[in-house]
Design a protein around this motif. Structure first.
Motif, mmCIF file in Angstrom:
data_model
loop_
_atom_site.group_PDB
_atom_site.id
_atom_site.type_symbol
_atom_site.label_atom_id
_atom_site.label_comp_id
_atom_site.label_asym_id
_atom_site.label_seq_id
_atom_site.Cartn_x
_atom_site.Cartn_y
_atom_site.Cartn_z
ATOM 1 N N HIS A 11 0.862 -1.171 0.000
ATOM 2 C CA HIS A 11 0.000 0.000 0.000
ATOM 3 C C HIS A 11 0.907 1.233 0.000
ATOM 4 O O HIS A 11 1.938 1.247 0.691
ATOM 5 C CB HIS A 11 -0.908 0.014 1.234
ATOM 6 C CG HIS A 11 -1.922 1.097 1.214
ATOM 7 N ND1 HIS A 11 -1.626 2.406 1.521
ATOM 8 C CD2 HIS A 11 -3.253 1.073 0.895
ATOM 9 C CE1 HIS A 11 -2.716 3.147 1.415
ATOM 10 N NE2 HIS A 11 -3.714 2.362 1.027
ATOM 11 N N PRO A 12 0.580 2.274 -0.764
ATOM 12 C CA PRO A 12 1.469 3.446 -0.818
ATOM 13 C C PRO A 12 1.814 4.025 0.546
ATOM 14 O O PRO A 12 2.951 4.453 0.770
ATOM 15 C CB PRO A 12 0.674 4.431 -1.678
ATOM 16 C CG PRO A 12 -0.134 3.560 -2.582
ATOM 17 C CD PRO A 12 -0.519 2.380 -1.743
ATOM 18 N N ASP A 13 0.857 4.027 1.468
ATOM 19 C CA ASP A 13 1.153 4.561 2.800
ATOM 20 C C ASP A 13 2.128 3.660 3.553
ATOM 21 O O ASP A 13 2.973 4.154 4.314
ATOM 22 C CB ASP A 13 -0.132 4.711 3.612
ATOM 23 C CG ASP A 13 -1.014 5.855 3.124
ATOM 24 O OD1 ASP A 13 -0.504 6.730 2.390
ATOM 25 O OD2 ASP A 13 -2.216 5.875 3.469
ATOM 26 N N ALA A 14 2.021 2.356 3.366
ATOM 27 C CA ALA A 14 2.958 1.438 4.027
ATOM 28 C C ALA A 14 4.368 1.650 3.499
ATOM 29 O O ALA A 14 5.344 1.640 4.268
ATOM 30 C CB ALA A 14 2.518 -0.007 3.813
ATOM 31 N N LEU A 15 4.491 1.836 2.182
ATOM 32 C CA LEU A 15 5.808 2.109 1.611
ATOM 33 C C LEU A 15 6.349 3.428 2.137
ATOM 34 O O LEU A 15 7.522 3.523 2.526
ATOM 35 C CB LEU A 15 5.712 2.139 0.085
ATOM 36 C CG LEU A 15 7.012 2.398 -0.667
ATOM 37 C CD1 LEU A 15 8.044 1.314 -0.385
ATOM 38 C CD2 LEU A 15 6.755 2.489 -2.173
ATOM 39 N N ALA A 16 5.511 4.454 2.170
ATOM 40 C CA ALA A 16 5.946 5.755 2.689
ATOM 41 C C ALA A 16 6.364 5.643 4.152
ATOM 42 O O ALA A 16 7.376 6.237 4.562
ATOM 43 C CB ALA A 16 4.825 6.777 2.533
ATOM 44 N N ASP A 17 5.614 4.897 4.942
ATOM 45 C CA ASP A 17 5.962 4.733 6.363
ATOM 46 C C ASP A 17 7.341 4.102 6.511
ATOM 47 O O ASP A 17 8.145 4.512 7.358
ATOM 48 C CB ASP A 17 4.916 3.870 7.067
ATOM 49 C CG ASP A 17 3.586 4.589 7.271
ATOM 50 O OD1 ASP A 17 3.545 5.823 7.097
ATOM 51 O OD2 ASP A 17 2.595 3.898 7.575
ATOM 52 N N ALA A 18 7.639 3.098 5.689
ATOM 53 C CA ALA A 18 8.937 2.428 5.771
ATOM 54 C C ALA A 18 10.059 3.377 5.365
ATOM 55 O O ALA A 18 11.133 3.400 5.987
ATOM 56 C CB ALA A 18 8.938 1.188 4.875
ATOM 57 N N VAL A 19 9.830 4.158 4.326
ATOM 58 C CA VAL A 19 10.847 5.093 3.841
ATOM 59 C C VAL A 19 11.114 6.174 4.883
ATOM 60 O O VAL A 19 12.270 6.502 5.194
ATOM 61 C CB VAL A 19 10.388 5.701 2.498
ATOM 62 C CG1 VAL A 19 11.260 6.885 2.110
ATOM 63 C CG2 VAL A 19 10.414 4.639 1.398
ATOM 64 N N VAL A 20 10.054 6.743 5.449
ATOM 65 C CA VAL A 20 10.219 7.808 6.441
ATOM 66 C C VAL A 20 10.844 7.262 7.719
ATOM 67 O O VAL A 20 11.722 7.901 8.326
ATOM 68 C CB VAL A 20 8.862 8.480 6.717
ATOM 69 C CG1 VAL A 20 8.956 9.435 7.905
ATOM 70 C CG2 VAL A 20 8.380 9.241 5.478
ATOM 71 N N ALA A 21 10.423 6.073 8.156
ATOM 72 C CA ALA A 21 10.996 5.471 9.362
ATOM 73 C C ALA A 21 12.491 5.220 9.211
ATOM 74 O O ALA A 21 13.234 5.210 10.197
ATOM 75 C CB ALA A 21 10.275 4.166 9.692
ATOM 76 N N ALA A 22 12.942 5.016 7.974
ATOM 77 C CA ALA A 22 14.364 4.774 7.719
ATOM 78 C C ALA A 22 15.189 6.050 7.772
ATOM 79 O O ALA A 22 16.422 5.982 7.784
ATOM 80 C CB ALA A 22 14.539 4.103 6.356
ATOM 81 N N GLY A 23 14.527 7.208 7.768
ATOM 82 C CA GLY A 23 15.268 8.465 7.875
ATOM 83 C C GLY A 23 15.187 9.365 6.665
ATOM 84 O O GLY A 23 15.875 10.389 6.599
#
Length: 205
Positions: A166-178
Protein backbone atom coordinates in the motif's frame (compact mmCIF):
# COMPACT_ATOMS: atom_id res chain seq x y z
CA UNK A 1 15.92 -8.17 -5.01
CA UNK A 2 18.46 -10.15 -3.05
CA UNK A 3 20.55 -13.30 -3.52
CA UNK A 4 20.50 -15.36 -6.70
CA UNK A 5 17.64 -15.02 -9.17
CA UNK A 6 17.48 -18.30 -11.13
CA UNK A 7 14.05 -17.42 -12.49
CA UNK A 8 15.32 -14.22 -14.04
CA UNK A 9 18.45 -15.98 -15.32
CA UNK A 10 16.31 -18.47 -17.24
CA UNK A 11 13.94 -15.83 -18.61
CA UNK A 12 16.41 -13.04 -19.38
CA UNK A 13 16.22 -13.24 -23.17
CA UNK A 14 12.45 -13.65 -23.15
CA UNK A 15 12.15 -10.72 -20.75
CA UNK A 16 14.26 -8.60 -23.08
CA UNK A 17 12.05 -9.43 -26.06
CA UNK A 18 8.83 -8.90 -24.09
CA UNK A 19 9.86 -5.57 -22.55
CA UNK A 20 12.16 -3.81 -25.03
CA UNK A 21 11.21 -0.44 -23.50
CA UNK A 22 11.77 -0.06 -19.75
CA UNK A 23 8.68 2.15 -19.45
CA UNK A 24 5.18 0.94 -20.18
CA UNK A 25 3.57 4.35 -19.65
CA UNK A 26 4.48 8.01 -20.00
CA UNK A 27 3.96 8.41 -16.24
CA UNK A 28 6.64 5.82 -15.47
CA UNK A 29 9.10 7.64 -17.73
CA UNK A 30 8.23 11.00 -16.19
CA UNK A 31 8.67 9.66 -12.67
CA UNK A 32 12.19 8.53 -13.53
CA UNK A 33 12.89 11.86 -15.24
CA UNK A 34 11.65 13.72 -12.16
CA UNK A 35 14.03 11.61 -10.05
CA UNK A 36 16.88 12.50 -12.43
CA UNK A 37 15.98 16.19 -12.17
CA UNK A 38 16.12 16.00 -8.37
CA UNK A 39 19.55 14.34 -8.41
CA UNK A 40 20.91 16.84 -10.93
CA UNK A 41 19.62 19.70 -8.79
CA UNK A 42 20.82 18.43 -5.40
CA UNK A 43 24.03 16.53 -6.24
CA UNK A 44 24.86 17.03 -9.92
CA UNK A 45 28.38 15.57 -9.67
CA UNK A 46 27.32 12.38 -7.85
CA UNK A 47 26.35 9.15 -9.53
CA UNK A 48 23.21 7.07 -9.21
CA UNK A 49 22.65 3.38 -8.59
CA UNK A 50 19.93 1.40 -10.38
CA UNK A 51 18.96 -1.46 -8.06
CA UNK A 52 17.73 -4.51 -9.94
CA UNK A 53 18.73 -2.94 -13.24
CA UNK A 54 17.70 -6.02 -15.20
CA UNK A 55 18.40 -5.58 -18.90
CA UNK A 56 19.64 -2.03 -18.33
CA UNK A 57 16.92 0.09 -19.88
CA UNK A 58 16.41 2.46 -16.95
CA UNK A 59 20.16 2.74 -16.38
CA UNK A 60 20.64 3.69 -20.03
CA UNK A 61 17.83 6.24 -19.81
CA UNK A 62 19.43 7.87 -16.76
CA UNK A 63 22.83 7.89 -18.45
CA UNK A 64 21.16 9.67 -21.34
CA UNK A 65 20.11 12.36 -18.88
CA UNK A 66 23.76 13.02 -18.13
CA UNK A 67 24.05 11.02 -14.93
CA UNK A 68 26.86 8.62 -14.06
CA UNK A 69 25.04 5.34 -13.50
CA UNK A 70 25.96 2.02 -11.90
CA UNK A 71 23.44 -0.73 -12.57
CA UNK A 72 23.38 -3.67 -10.16
CA UNK A 73 21.51 -6.95 -10.37
CA UNK A 74 21.95 -10.41 -8.82
CA UNK A 75 20.89 -12.17 -12.03
CA UNK A 76 23.81 -13.12 -14.26
CA UNK A 77 21.41 -13.70 -17.14
CA UNK A 78 19.87 -10.24 -16.94
CA UNK A 79 23.30 -8.62 -16.64
CA UNK A 80 24.48 -10.51 -19.72
CA UNK A 81 21.63 -9.01 -21.73
CA UNK A 82 22.31 -5.56 -20.26
CA UNK A 83 25.99 -5.74 -21.21
CA UNK A 84 25.06 -6.79 -24.73
CA UNK A 85 22.46 -4.06 -25.19
CA UNK A 86 24.28 -1.27 -23.33
CA UNK A 87 28.05 -1.86 -23.44
CA UNK A 88 28.68 1.72 -22.32
CA UNK A 89 27.10 1.15 -18.89
CA UNK A 90 28.83 0.30 -15.63
CA UNK A 91 27.18 -2.91 -14.42
CA UNK A 92 27.98 -5.20 -11.52
CA UNK A 93 26.64 -8.20 -9.67
CA UNK A 94 25.00 -7.08 -6.45
CA UNK A 95 21.58 -6.93 -4.86
CA UNK A 96 19.50 -4.46 -2.87
CA UNK A 97 21.98 -4.51 0.00
CA UNK A 98 24.50 -2.74 -2.26
CA UNK A 99 27.51 -4.16 -0.45
CA UNK A 100 29.80 -3.35 -3.40
CA UNK A 101 28.74 0.31 -3.62
CA UNK A 102 30.12 3.28 -1.65
CA UNK A 103 26.81 5.05 -1.08
CA UNK A 104 28.51 8.09 0.44
CA UNK A 105 29.53 9.01 -3.11
CA UNK A 106 26.07 8.42 -4.60
CA UNK A 107 23.48 11.11 -5.29
CA UNK A 108 20.54 8.84 -5.95
CA UNK A 109 19.24 5.28 -5.74
CA UNK A 110 16.43 4.04 -7.96
CA UNK A 111 14.71 0.71 -7.33
CA UNK A 112 11.95 0.12 -9.86
CA UNK A 113 9.99 -3.05 -9.12
CA UNK A 114 13.04 -4.75 -7.63
CA UNK A 115 12.34 -4.44 -3.89
CA UNK A 116 9.12 -6.36 -4.49
CA UNK A 117 11.21 -9.52 -4.35
CA UNK A 118 12.63 -8.71 -0.89
CA UNK A 119 10.65 -9.75 2.21
CA UNK A 120 9.06 -6.65 3.78
CA UNK A 121 11.08 -6.73 7.02
CA UNK A 122 14.28 -6.95 4.97
CA UNK A 123 13.14 -4.01 2.83
CA UNK A 124 12.80 -1.94 5.99
CA UNK A 125 16.30 -2.98 7.11
CA UNK A 126 17.74 -2.18 3.69
CA UNK A 127 16.16 1.28 3.67
CA UNK A 128 17.66 2.00 7.10
CA UNK A 129 21.06 0.91 5.80
CA UNK A 130 20.77 3.07 2.69
CA UNK A 131 19.82 6.06 4.81
CA UNK A 132 22.79 5.55 7.12
CA UNK A 133 25.24 5.32 4.22
CA UNK A 134 23.89 8.02 1.89
CA UNK A 135 24.91 11.64 2.27
CA UNK A 136 22.52 14.54 2.86
CA UNK A 137 20.60 15.49 -0.26
CA UNK A 138 20.68 12.03 -1.82
CA UNK A 139 17.42 10.99 -3.50
CA UNK A 140 15.71 7.61 -3.67
CA UNK A 141 12.96 6.52 -6.05
CA UNK A 142 11.13 3.30 -5.25
CA UNK A 143 8.34 1.75 -7.28
CA UNK A 144 6.31 -1.35 -6.54
CA UNK A 145 3.09 -2.99 -7.45
CA UNK A 146 0.62 -1.42 -5.02
CA UNK A 147 -2.34 -2.55 -2.94
CA UNK A 148 -5.52 -0.72 -2.02
CA UNK A 149 -5.68 -2.66 1.25
CA UNK A 150 -3.46 -1.38 4.11
CA UNK A 151 -0.12 -3.06 4.66
CA UNK A 152 2.01 -5.34 2.48
CA UNK A 153 0.66 -8.33 0.57
CA UNK A 154 2.38 -11.31 -1.02
CA UNK A 155 1.26 -12.03 -4.57
CA UNK A 156 1.79 -14.68 -7.22
CA UNK A 157 4.53 -13.09 -9.31
CA UNK A 158 5.38 -15.08 -12.44
CA UNK A 159 9.11 -15.29 -11.73
CA UNK A 160 9.89 -15.05 -8.01
CA UNK A 161 8.21 -14.58 -4.65
CA UNK A 162 6.98 -11.00 -4.39
CA UNK A 163 5.09 -8.47 -2.29
CA UNK A 164 3.04 -5.38 -3.15
CA UNK A 165 2.79 -2.39 -0.85
CA UNK A 166 0.00 0.00 0.00
CA UNK A 167 1.47 3.45 -0.82
CA UNK A 168 1.15 4.56 2.80
CA UNK A 169 2.96 1.44 4.03
CA UNK A 170 5.81 2.11 1.61
CA UNK A 171 5.95 5.76 2.69
CA UNK A 172 5.96 4.73 6.36
CA UNK A 173 8.94 2.43 5.77
CA UNK A 174 10.85 5.09 3.84
CA UNK A 175 10.22 7.81 6.44
CA UNK A 176 11.00 5.47 9.36
CA UNK A 177 14.36 4.77 7.72
CA UNK A 178 15.27 8.46 7.88
CA UNK A 179 14.15 9.85 4.51
CA UNK A 180 11.71 12.68 3.85
CA UNK A 181 9.02 11.83 1.32
CA UNK A 182 8.95 14.37 -1.51
CA UNK A 183 6.24 13.04 -3.82
CA UNK A 184 4.44 9.92 -4.93
CA UNK A 185 2.36 8.83 -7.91
CA UNK A 186 -0.24 6.07 -7.91
CA UNK A 187 -1.64 4.67 -11.16
CA UNK A 188 -4.52 2.28 -11.45
CA UNK A 189 -4.50 -1.25 -12.86
CA UNK A 190 -5.06 -1.43 -16.60
CA UNK A 191 -4.64 -3.78 -19.55
CA UNK A 192 -0.86 -3.87 -19.03
CA UNK A 193 -0.78 -3.63 -15.22
CA UNK A 194 -2.43 -6.26 -13.08
CA UNK A 195 -2.25 -4.10 -9.97
CA UNK A 196 -1.93 -0.40 -9.22
CA UNK A 197 1.62 0.98 -9.27
CA UNK A 198 3.24 3.40 -6.86
CA UNK A 199 6.36 5.50 -7.46
CA UNK A 200 7.67 7.24 -4.35
CA UNK A 201 10.53 9.75 -4.21
CA UNK A 202 12.26 10.70 -0.99
CA UNK A 203 15.39 12.55 0.05
CA UNK A 204 18.02 12.12 2.75
CA UNK A 205 17.86 15.25 4.98
Amino acid sequence: MTADQPGYDALADLYDRTFPDPFQTALERRAVDAFADMVLESRPDAGVVDVGCGTGGVSAHLAGRGLSVCGVDPSAGMLAVARRRHPQLTLRTDDARLVTVDLSRVGGVVARHSLIHVPPDEVREILVDWSARLSAGAVVLISTQAADEPGVHEFDHAVAKAWRWHPDALADAVVAAGFAEIWRTVSRADADHRFPDVHLAAQRP
